[in-house]
Enzyme design. Structure first.
Site, PDB file in Angstrom:
ATOM      1  N   ASP A  57      30.599  41.262  40.661  1.00 38.63           N
ATOM      2  CA  ASP A  57      31.317  42.054  39.669  1.00 38.63           C
ATOM      3  C   ASP A  57      30.699  41.891  38.285  1.00 38.63           C
ATOM      4  O   ASP A  57      30.277  40.795  37.906  1.00 38.63           O
ATOM      5  CB  ASP A  57      32.787  41.603  39.634  1.00 38.63           C
ATOM      6  CG  ASP A  57      33.685  42.589  38.909  1.00 38.63           C
ATOM      7  OD1 ASP A  57      33.323  43.774  38.832  1.00 38.63           O
ATOM      8  OD2 ASP A  57      34.745  42.169  38.424  1.00 38.63           O
ATOM      9  N   GLY A  58      30.655  42.993  37.541  1.00 37.43           N
ATOM     10  CA  GLY A  58      30.258  42.928  36.140  1.00 37.43           C
ATOM     11  C   GLY A  58      28.922  43.573  35.808  1.00 37.43           C
ATOM     12  O   GLY A  58      28.404  43.381  34.703  1.00 37.43           O
ATOM     13  N   ARG A  70      24.017  52.060  32.127  1.00 35.73           N
ATOM     14  CA  ARG A  70      24.706  51.365  33.215  1.00 35.73           C
ATOM     15  C   ARG A  70      23.830  51.245  34.459  1.00 35.73           C
ATOM     16  O   ARG A  70      23.962  50.285  35.231  1.00 35.73           O
ATOM     17  CB  ARG A  70      26.009  52.079  33.564  1.00 35.73           C
ATOM     18  CG  ARG A  70      25.823  53.450  34.213  1.00 35.73           C
ATOM     19  CD  ARG A  70      27.126  54.183  34.391  1.00 35.73           C
ATOM     20  NE  ARG A  70      26.871  55.499  34.975  1.00 35.73           N
ATOM     21  CZ  ARG A  70      27.749  56.491  34.942  1.00 35.73           C
ATOM     22  NH1 ARG A  70      28.904  56.319  34.351  1.00 35.73           N
ATOM     23  NH2 ARG A  70      27.456  57.655  35.503  1.00 35.73           N
ATOM     24  N   SER A 102      33.115  49.117  46.769  1.00 32.43           N
ATOM     25  CA  SER A 102      34.438  49.211  47.378  1.00 32.43           C
ATOM     26  C   SER A 102      34.806  50.667  47.647  1.00 32.43           C
ATOM     27  O   SER A 102      34.152  51.597  47.158  1.00 32.43           O
ATOM     28  CB  SER A 102      35.496  48.584  46.452  1.00 32.43           C
ATOM     29  OG  SER A 102      35.756  49.435  45.343  1.00 32.43           O
ATOM     30  N   ASN A 105      35.468  52.188  44.375  1.00 29.04           N
ATOM     31  CA  ASN A 105      34.278  52.521  43.585  1.00 29.04           C
ATOM     32  C   ASN A 105      33.742  53.905  43.914  1.00 29.04           C
ATOM     33  O   ASN A 105      33.131  54.569  43.060  1.00 29.04           O
ATOM     34  CB  ASN A 105      33.163  51.506  43.832  1.00 29.04           C
ATOM     35  CG  ASN A 105      33.503  50.102  43.378  1.00 29.04           C
ATOM     36  OD1 ASN A 105      32.957  49.140  43.900  1.00 29.04           O
ATOM     37  ND2 ASN A 105      34.410  49.972  42.423  1.00 29.04           N
ATOM     38  N   SER A 239      40.918  42.029  44.660  1.00 28.14           N
ATOM     39  CA  SER A 239      40.697  43.480  44.649  1.00 28.14           C
ATOM     40  C   SER A 239      40.491  44.061  46.046  1.00 28.14           C
ATOM     41  O   SER A 239      39.850  45.098  46.200  1.00 28.14           O
ATOM     42  CB  SER A 239      39.486  43.837  43.762  1.00 28.14           C
ATOM     43  OG  SER A 239      39.709  43.433  42.436  1.00 28.14           O
TER      44      SER A 239
END
Length: 282
Positions: A57-58, A70, A102, A105, A239
């Site tokens: 994550d991140g 990104r 996920s 996502n 999550s």
């Protein structure tokens, strides 16, 4: 993306990589000594995770803080995943499951999802010829729901699984298009389908239903449940990661974005796991 944009991104990525290296080098020899000290401690302990779960994550926040697009955050995240795979191989961790996408996502900006799909295809093809994968006899599986993925992505994932399916070394599960609730629903459906094909009624199935019946239908069937799960980025939640399998997992939440996850962070997490006493509810 234009040639100029690609060139600019390449320079930014190169500069960011240099900055990360300088961050660690600035602490040398202290950083080097501390990493060696941690590694000796971890290796001296008899207990290592038999199944390590990693929630990567991140990536996007890393890119934002660094002032880059990104997409470059995801590139750095891929580089870090390769690093961590090497660390797991060096320590002899037998099973690792990394969560890269996920089911939630997939609902993001279509352009972002399309970019991710291209990355998954590229990396699946790269892994299928990776000397480390074949040299260490790593078996790779892609777990999750892939029916809505582009055909070229599912083909690349399938090729990777096929090329490594006979290996007996480390098992690497790549959770892509994965959601814990969806996995449980799929397991229930698979169990009901199996029982229905055997001529059993819903009432009969319900009367005899046992957790082991669903465990046998999970994406990770035949693999020990994760005993240790690490999540980066500072978020303190699962999550939806391996909801069924994580009932007795130990958790470690690291306050650093995934691309910035260092070897010392990894070793400290393992040392923390080794210091815990697992009771399994007893």
């Amino acid at each position: 993306m234009s040639t100029r944009s690609k060139s600019s991104n390449s320079l930014i990525r190169s500069g960011a990589k240099t900055a990360l290296k300088l961050r660690d080098a600035a602490a040398t020899p202290l950083y080097w000594w501390y990493a060696q000290h941690l590694e000796r401690q971890v290796k001296a302990h008899a207990r290592l995770p038999q199944h390590l779960g990693l929630i990567l994550d991140g990536n996007r926040r890393f890119a934002k803080v660094a002032g880059m697009q990104r997409e470059l955050g995801y590139e750095f995240g891929i580089d870090k995943a390769h690093e961590v795979l090497q660390w797991c191989l060096e320590l002899g961790i037998p099973v690792a499951t990394i969560w890269v996408l996920s089911t939630d996502n997939v609902k993001r900006d279509p352009a972002e999802v399309a970019h991710l799909m291209k990355l998954f295809e590229r990396e699946a093809r790269n892994l299928s010829i990776d000397k480390r994968i074949h040299g260490n006899r790593v078996r790779v599986r892609a777990i999750g729901q892939h029916h809505d993925f582009p055909a070229e992505v599912t083909a690349a994932l399938g090729e990777l699984e096929e090329k490594t399916c006979h290996y007996d070394g480390m098992l690497l599960n790549i959770a892509v298009g994965y959601g814990g609730r969806e996995e449980i629903v799929d397991a229930v459906k698979a169990h009901l389908d199996t029982q229905s094909a055997a001529g059993r009624s819903v009432a009969e199935v319900a009367a005899e239903l046992h957790p082991d019946h669903l465990s046998a239908q999970m994406y990770t069937t035949g693999v020990p449940d994760p005993d240790f799960i690490i999540r980066t980025s500072g978020e303190i939640r699962l999550s939806g990661f391996m909801l069924w399998q994580s009932v007795y997992s130990e958790f470690y939440f690291c306050d650093v974005y995934w691309p910035g996850f260092r070897r010392v962070d990894f070793l400290r997490a393992l040392r923390d796991f080794q210091d815990r006493k697992r009771r399994f509810g007893k």
